[in-house]
Design a protein around this motif. Structure first.
Motif, PDB file in Angstrom:
ATOM      1  N   LEU A   1       0.781  -1.106  -0.099  1.00 62.12           N
ATOM      2  CA  LEU A   1       0.101   0.070   0.122  1.00 62.12           C
ATOM      3  C   LEU A   1       0.809   1.332   0.012  1.00 62.12           C
ATOM      4  O   LEU A   1       0.727   2.278  -0.709  1.00 62.12           O
ATOM      5  CB  LEU A   1      -0.833  -0.059   1.160  1.00 62.12           C
ATOM      6  CG  LEU A   1      -2.044  -0.833   1.099  1.00 62.12           C
ATOM      7  CD1 LEU A   1      -2.778  -0.705   2.572  1.00 62.12           C
ATOM      8  CD2 LEU A   1      -3.112  -0.465   0.114  1.00 62.12           C
ATOM      9  N   ARG A   2       1.943   1.299   0.752  1.00 65.42           N
ATOM     10  CA  ARG A   2       2.929   2.479   1.128  1.00 65.42           C
ATOM     11  C   ARG A   2       3.463   2.516  -0.388  1.00 65.42           C
ATOM     12  O   ARG A   2       3.606   3.941  -0.709  1.00 65.42           O
ATOM     13  CB  ARG A   2       3.617   2.261   2.009  1.00 65.42           C
ATOM     14  CG  ARG A   2       4.595   3.455   2.271  1.00 65.42           C
ATOM     15  CD  ARG A   2       5.969   2.946   3.321  1.00 65.42           C
ATOM     16  NE  ARG A   2       6.881   2.052   2.620  1.00 65.42           N
ATOM     17  CZ  ARG A   2       7.772   1.383   3.028  1.00 65.42           C
ATOM     18  NH1 ARG A   2       7.920   1.660   4.261  1.00 65.42           N
ATOM     19  NH2 ARG A   2       8.608   0.685   2.356  1.00 65.42           N
ATOM     20  N   ASP A   3       4.214   1.590  -1.123  1.00 65.52           N
ATOM     21  CA  ASP A   3       5.126   1.983  -2.219  1.00 65.52           C
ATOM     22  C   ASP A   3       4.645   1.859  -3.248  1.00 65.52           C
ATOM     23  O   ASP A   3       5.191   2.309  -4.460  1.00 65.52           O
ATOM     24  CB  ASP A   3       6.344   0.700  -2.020  1.00 65.52           C
ATOM     25  CG  ASP A   3       7.028   1.070  -0.786  1.00 65.52           C
ATOM     26  OD1 ASP A   3       7.138   1.967  -0.209  1.00 65.52           O
ATOM     27  OD2 ASP A   3       8.059   0.038  -0.512  1.00 65.52           O
ATOM     28  N   ASP A   4       3.288   1.233  -3.551  1.00 63.32           N
ATOM     29  CA  ASP A   4       2.293   1.193  -4.649  1.00 63.32           C
ATOM     30  C   ASP A   4       2.957   0.314  -5.958  1.00 63.32           C
ATOM     31  O   ASP A   4       2.563  -0.624  -6.576  1.00 63.32           O
ATOM     32  CB  ASP A   4       2.216   2.445  -5.176  1.00 63.32           C
ATOM     33  CG  ASP A   4       0.936   2.712  -6.218  1.00 63.32           C
ATOM     34  OD1 ASP A   4       0.008   1.821  -5.915  1.00 63.32           O
ATOM     35  OD2 ASP A   4       1.156   3.299  -7.237  1.00 63.32           O
ATOM     36  N   THR A   5       4.241   0.832  -6.393  1.00 64.74           N
ATOM     37  CA  THR A   5       4.931   0.268  -7.498  1.00 64.74           C
ATOM     38  C   THR A   5       6.655   0.191  -6.810  1.00 64.74           C
ATOM     39  O   THR A   5       6.848   0.533  -5.896  1.00 64.74           O
ATOM     40  CB  THR A   5       5.060   0.927  -8.616  1.00 64.74           C
ATOM     41  OG1 THR A   5       5.578   2.266  -8.501  1.00 64.74           O
ATOM     42  CG2 THR A   5       3.622   1.087  -9.166  1.00 64.74           C
ATOM     43  N   CYS A   6       7.461  -0.361  -7.565  1.00 64.49           N
ATOM     44  CA  CYS A   6       8.843  -0.766  -7.167  1.00 64.49           C
ATOM     45  C   CYS A   6       9.271   0.502  -6.974  1.00 64.49           C
ATOM     46  O   CYS A   6       9.264   1.791  -7.123  1.00 64.49           O
ATOM     47  CB  CYS A   6       9.383  -1.253  -8.372  1.00 64.49           C
ATOM     48  SG  CYS A   6      11.273  -1.410  -7.878  1.00 64.49           S
ATOM     49  N   ARG A   7       9.837   0.618  -5.519  1.00 66.55           N
ATOM     50  CA  ARG A   7      10.255   1.676  -4.882  1.00 66.55           C
ATOM     51  C   ARG A   7      11.654   2.194  -5.435  1.00 66.55           C
ATOM     52  O   ARG A   7      12.047   3.311  -4.984  1.00 66.55           O
ATOM     53  CB  ARG A   7      10.621   1.148  -3.406  1.00 66.55           C
ATOM     54  CG  ARG A   7      10.579   2.453  -2.682  1.00 66.55           C
ATOM     55  CD  ARG A   7      10.791   2.010  -0.993  1.00 66.55           C
ATOM     56  NE  ARG A   7      10.570   3.240   0.172  1.00 66.55           N
ATOM     57  CZ  ARG A   7      11.155   3.141   1.073  1.00 66.55           C
ATOM     58  NH1 ARG A   7      11.840   2.105   1.843  1.00 66.55           N
ATOM     59  NH2 ARG A   7      10.734   4.377   2.009  1.00 66.55           N
ATOM     60  N   THR A   8      12.597   1.671  -6.453  1.00 61.85           N
ATOM     61  CA  THR A   8      13.680   1.957  -6.836  1.00 61.85           C
ATOM     62  C   THR A   8      13.276   3.317  -7.561  1.00 61.85           C
ATOM     63  O   THR A   8      12.444   3.240  -8.528  1.00 61.85           O
ATOM     64  CB  THR A   8      14.221   1.015  -7.631  1.00 61.85           C
ATOM     65  OG1 THR A   8      14.457  -0.281  -7.006  1.00 61.85           O
ATOM     66  CG2 THR A   8      15.447   1.369  -8.281  1.00 61.85           C
TER      67      THR A   8
ATOM     68  N   ALA B   1      11.655  -2.039   5.411  1.00 58.29           N
ATOM     69  CA  ALA B   1      11.312  -2.651   4.317  1.00 58.29           C
ATOM     70  C   ALA B   1      11.153  -1.707   3.079  1.00 58.29           C
ATOM     71  O   ALA B   1      10.763  -0.690   2.960  1.00 58.29           O
ATOM     72  CB  ALA B   1       9.906  -3.144   4.846  1.00 58.29           C
ATOM     73  N   SER B   2      11.292  -2.440   1.850  1.00 60.56           N
ATOM     74  CA  SER B   2      11.011  -1.892   0.564  1.00 60.56           C
ATOM     75  C   SER B   2      10.109  -2.781  -0.399  1.00 60.56           C
ATOM     76  O   SER B   2      10.682  -4.033  -0.414  1.00 60.56           O
ATOM     77  CB  SER B   2      12.246  -1.404  -0.100  1.00 60.56           C
ATOM     78  OG  SER B   2      12.953  -0.551   0.507  1.00 60.56           O
ATOM     79  N   GLY B   3       9.240  -2.495  -0.969  1.00 62.98           N
ATOM     80  CA  GLY B   3       8.666  -3.223  -1.883  1.00 62.98           C
ATOM     81  C   GLY B   3       9.379  -2.998  -3.587  1.00 62.98           C
ATOM     82  O   GLY B   3       9.550  -1.653  -3.920  1.00 62.98           O
ATOM     83  N   LEU B   4       9.891  -4.054  -3.951  1.00 62.48           N
ATOM     84  CA  LEU B   4      10.791  -4.051  -5.322  1.00 62.48           C
ATOM     85  C   LEU B   4      10.315  -4.978  -6.187  1.00 62.48           C
ATOM     86  O   LEU B   4       9.629  -6.069  -5.785  1.00 62.48           O
ATOM     87  CB  LEU B   4      12.133  -4.111  -4.760  1.00 62.48           C
ATOM     88  CG  LEU B   4      12.998  -3.438  -3.664  1.00 62.48           C
ATOM     89  CD1 LEU B   4      14.446  -3.895  -3.614  1.00 62.48           C
ATOM     90  CD2 LEU B   4      12.950  -1.977  -4.297  1.00 62.48           C
ATOM     91  N   CYS B   5      10.343  -4.553  -7.443  1.00 61.57           N
ATOM     92  CA  CYS B   5      10.333  -5.663  -8.456  1.00 61.57           C
ATOM     93  C   CYS B   5      11.321  -6.687  -8.469  1.00 61.57           C
ATOM     94  O   CYS B   5      12.454  -6.739  -7.528  1.00 61.57           O
ATOM     95  CB  CYS B   5      10.150  -5.120  -9.880  1.00 61.57           C
ATOM     96  SG  CYS B   5      12.029  -4.436 -10.431  1.00 61.57           S
ATOM     97  N   ALA B   6      11.136  -8.057  -8.907  1.00 60.55           N
ATOM     98  CA  ALA B   6      12.314  -8.993  -8.827  1.00 60.55           C
ATOM     99  C   ALA B   6      13.554  -8.680  -9.405  1.00 60.55           C
ATOM    100  O   ALA B   6      14.504  -8.710  -9.087  1.00 60.55           O
ATOM    101  CB  ALA B   6      11.627 -10.243  -9.661  1.00 60.55           C
ATOM    102  N   GLY B   7      13.677  -7.904 -10.400  1.00 60.32           N
ATOM    103  CA  GLY B   7      14.729  -7.338 -11.003  1.00 60.32           C
ATOM    104  C   GLY B   7      15.687  -6.309 -10.347  1.00 60.32           C
ATOM    105  O   GLY B   7      16.914  -6.520 -10.026  1.00 60.32           O
ATOM    106  N   CYS B   8      15.084  -5.528  -9.613  1.00 61.30           N
ATOM    107  CA  CYS B   8      15.833  -4.466  -8.738  1.00 61.30           C
ATOM    108  C   CYS B   8      16.093  -5.232  -7.217  1.00 61.30           C
ATOM    109  O   CYS B   8      17.089  -4.824  -6.866  1.00 61.30           O
ATOM    110  CB  CYS B   8      14.709  -3.239  -8.387  1.00 61.30           C
ATOM    111  SG  CYS B   8      14.543  -2.261  -9.553  1.00 61.30           S
ATOM    112  N   ASN B   9      15.397  -6.287  -6.976  1.00 64.70           N
ATOM    113  CA  ASN B   9      15.838  -6.892  -5.805  1.00 64.70           C
ATOM    114  C   ASN B   9      17.039  -7.741  -6.041  1.00 64.70           C
ATOM    115  O   ASN B   9      17.950  -7.969  -5.157  1.00 64.70           O
ATOM    116  CB  ASN B   9      14.820  -7.773  -5.427  1.00 64.70           C
ATOM    117  CG  ASN B   9      14.771  -8.578  -4.001  1.00 64.70           C
ATOM    118  OD1 ASN B   9      15.594  -7.887  -3.199  1.00 64.70           O
ATOM    119  ND2 ASN B   9      14.232  -9.534  -3.877  1.00 64.70           N
ATOM    120  N   GLN B  10      17.247  -8.275  -7.338  1.00 68.63           N
ATOM    121  CA  GLN B  10      18.555  -8.908  -7.640  1.00 68.63           C
ATOM    122  C   GLN B  10      19.659  -7.916  -7.930  1.00 68.63           C
ATOM    123  O   GLN B  10      20.803  -8.272  -7.404  1.00 68.63           O
ATOM    124  CB  GLN B  10      18.226  -9.932  -8.884  1.00 68.63           C
ATOM    125  CG  GLN B  10      17.191 -10.899  -8.619  1.00 68.63           C
ATOM    126  CD  GLN B  10      16.640 -11.576  -9.809  1.00 68.63           C
ATOM    127  OE1 GLN B  10      17.437 -11.373 -10.993  1.00 68.63           O
ATOM    128  NE2 GLN B  10      16.086 -12.685  -9.787  1.00 68.63           N
TER     129      GLN B  10
END
Length: 456
Positions: free
Chosen positions: A339-346, A373-382
């Motif tokens: 809810l907070r980050d909505d889309t990838c936080r990068t 905590a950060s909501g990330l897409c799989a690519g940015c997490n890697q």
């Protein structure tokens, strides 16, 4: 003065000269300037290609000197380039591929870009069509298409390049088609005004068949005269395109287009939900929709509605958190982060959140908490796991530090955008205490999160 400082100063002087241009004297001069600016943009794009190619070479040399295995050199470089350009890691990766191909294998296409005979969009179309070829065949295509760009748009040029590529490597073309078929998928991306694009990547014959079937059946509906919209009580007639869209939804879901089995997460203010407030609702991961449209969804008879109060700090409307001693984030905290980050936080990345990440890694003592905590897409997490990358996070802010020491930042916005300035917080004389709910969310009473389950 170093060469890099000299180069930066020269570019700054060029920009200053452009800023001093006088207004055009006539429409003809406007056209002349537009043509010149287009060539100038192409030249700048060529300079960027050279810079990216040099950066990749520097990075590989630096990592080789540090003993990094060849298979691991350059990891994360595309994301750095994306951040430097104010773009996503995916776009950074595209720029690296284009630069590598042009500089190493396609010098004539690169020269056409530098001379303004090609623009960046058409160059990317060319590179995309030869990306699967071995280097010697890329160079052969480069020779074959040289000087043949005049008047060709990206699609026509791409078709010309594809024909040469498939002729040069027929076996590889068949293999590439098989790989492409294995990558078939369906995706959704938000569009304006409460709409969304549903995209299916399927084989050409399947796509043509789908379109032909929908066109044929929509023609039948139009010819029958039964074009009224089934969900519009006024009986408004539908256009041919609207009928095709409704048939598509109906056949995918197996029932009328109004009844779509899905769960949608929507955030609204209490005034918009219970009265006539005009603050737009926010669909998590997609963006704003008019409050009236969200309430129309609520009123649909086949909709199941689940309400939760979203408790945020007065003033900035950011959620307050909790923590866990476990490595994995609990479901309630994951929901809050999404809810907070909505889309990838990068910074600059709009990818869909797939992972709730520890900004300071768990292995380094980073807590499983709201603050970390950060909501990330799989690519940015890697990408974050590559050498030299650091994330520094608070609930209000994320900073990304890359291997060159450059820092890119992104502030956390309110859980619901578009709240009028005079509604930013409750009156001072009516302070609202923070109350912990069973859902582990905190809030003021001004916002609600709504799970809409649209069942068949």
């Amino acid at each position: 003065m170093t060469d890099s400082m000299t180069g930066a100063a020269s570019m700054a002087q060029t920009r200053a000269m452009l800023d001093m241009l006088e207004p055009s004297d006539s429409s003809a001069q406007c056209i002349d300037r537009l043509q010149t600016l287009a060539r100038l943009k192409a030249r700048i794009a060529a300079l960027e290609v050279e810079e990216i190619a040099e950066l990749e070479q520097h990075r590989h040399e630096e990592e080789a000197a540090r003993g990094v295995p060849q298979s691991k050199r350059g990891h994360g470089l595309a994301a750095e380039i994306g951040l430097a350009r104010g773009q996503s890691p995916a776009r950074g990766s595209k720029h690296v591929g284009v630069a590598r191909c042009l500089v190493q294998d396609m010098p004539k296409t690169f020269n056409a870009l530098a001379l303004g005979q090609l623009d960046e969009e058409r160059v990317q179309a060319v590179v995309k069509e030869v990306s699967w070829l071995p280097p010697e065949h890329r160079t052969a295509v480069d020779e074959l298409i040289a000087g043949q760009f005049e008047g060709l748009g990206p699609r026509k040029l791409a078709g010309k390049v594809r024909a040469h590529a498939e002729r040069l490597d027929q076996h590889g073309a068949v293999e590439r088609n098989e790989i492409a078929y294995s990558e078939r998928r369906v995706t959704v991306r938000p569009a304006a005004y409460g709409m969304a694009w549903v995209t299916a990547l399927v084989s050409t014959q399947q796509a043509v068949g789908i379109l032909a079937t929908l066109t044929r059946d929509a023609n039948s509906v139009v010819n029958s005269g039964e074009t009224a919209d089934p969900v519009d009580p006024t009986g408004q007639a539908r256009s041919h395109g609207q009928i095709m869209a409704d048939l598509f939804v109906q056949r995918v879901n197996g029932h009328a287009p109004a009844a779509v089995p899905a769960e949608v997460q929507v955030v609204m203010t209490d005034e918009a939900l219970f009265a006539d407030g005009d603050t737009p609702a926010w669909v998590t991961g997609h963006g704003p929709i008019p409050a009236r449209l969200a309430k129309r969804w609520l009123a649909m008879p086949e909709t199941e509605v689940f309400l939760r109060r979203v408790f945020a700090r007065p003033g900035d409307h950011q959620l307050v958190g909790m923590e866990s001693r476990r490595r994995a984030f609990p479901a309630s905290l994951r929901r809050m982060v999404v809810l907070r980050d909505d889309t990838c936080r990068t910074p600059y990345c709009d990818g869909r959140i797939q992972d709730i990440d520890h900004a300071t890694p768990y292995r380094n003592g980073g807590p499983t908490s709201w603050q970390n905590a950060s909501g990330l897409c799989a690519g940015c997490n890697q990408i974050k796991e590559n050498t030299g990358w650091t994330h520094q996070a608070t609930p209000e802010h994320l900073s990304v530090i890359t291997p060159t020491g450059h820092r890119y930042s992104k502030d956390t916005g309110p859980v619901l955008e578009g709240i009028p300035p005079d509604k930013q917080g409750p009156p001072d004389e009516q302070p609202l205490p923070e109350v912990r709910l069973a859902t582990d969310c905190y809030a003021t009473s001004t916002q609600w999160t709504i799970s809409l389950r649209l069942a068949a």
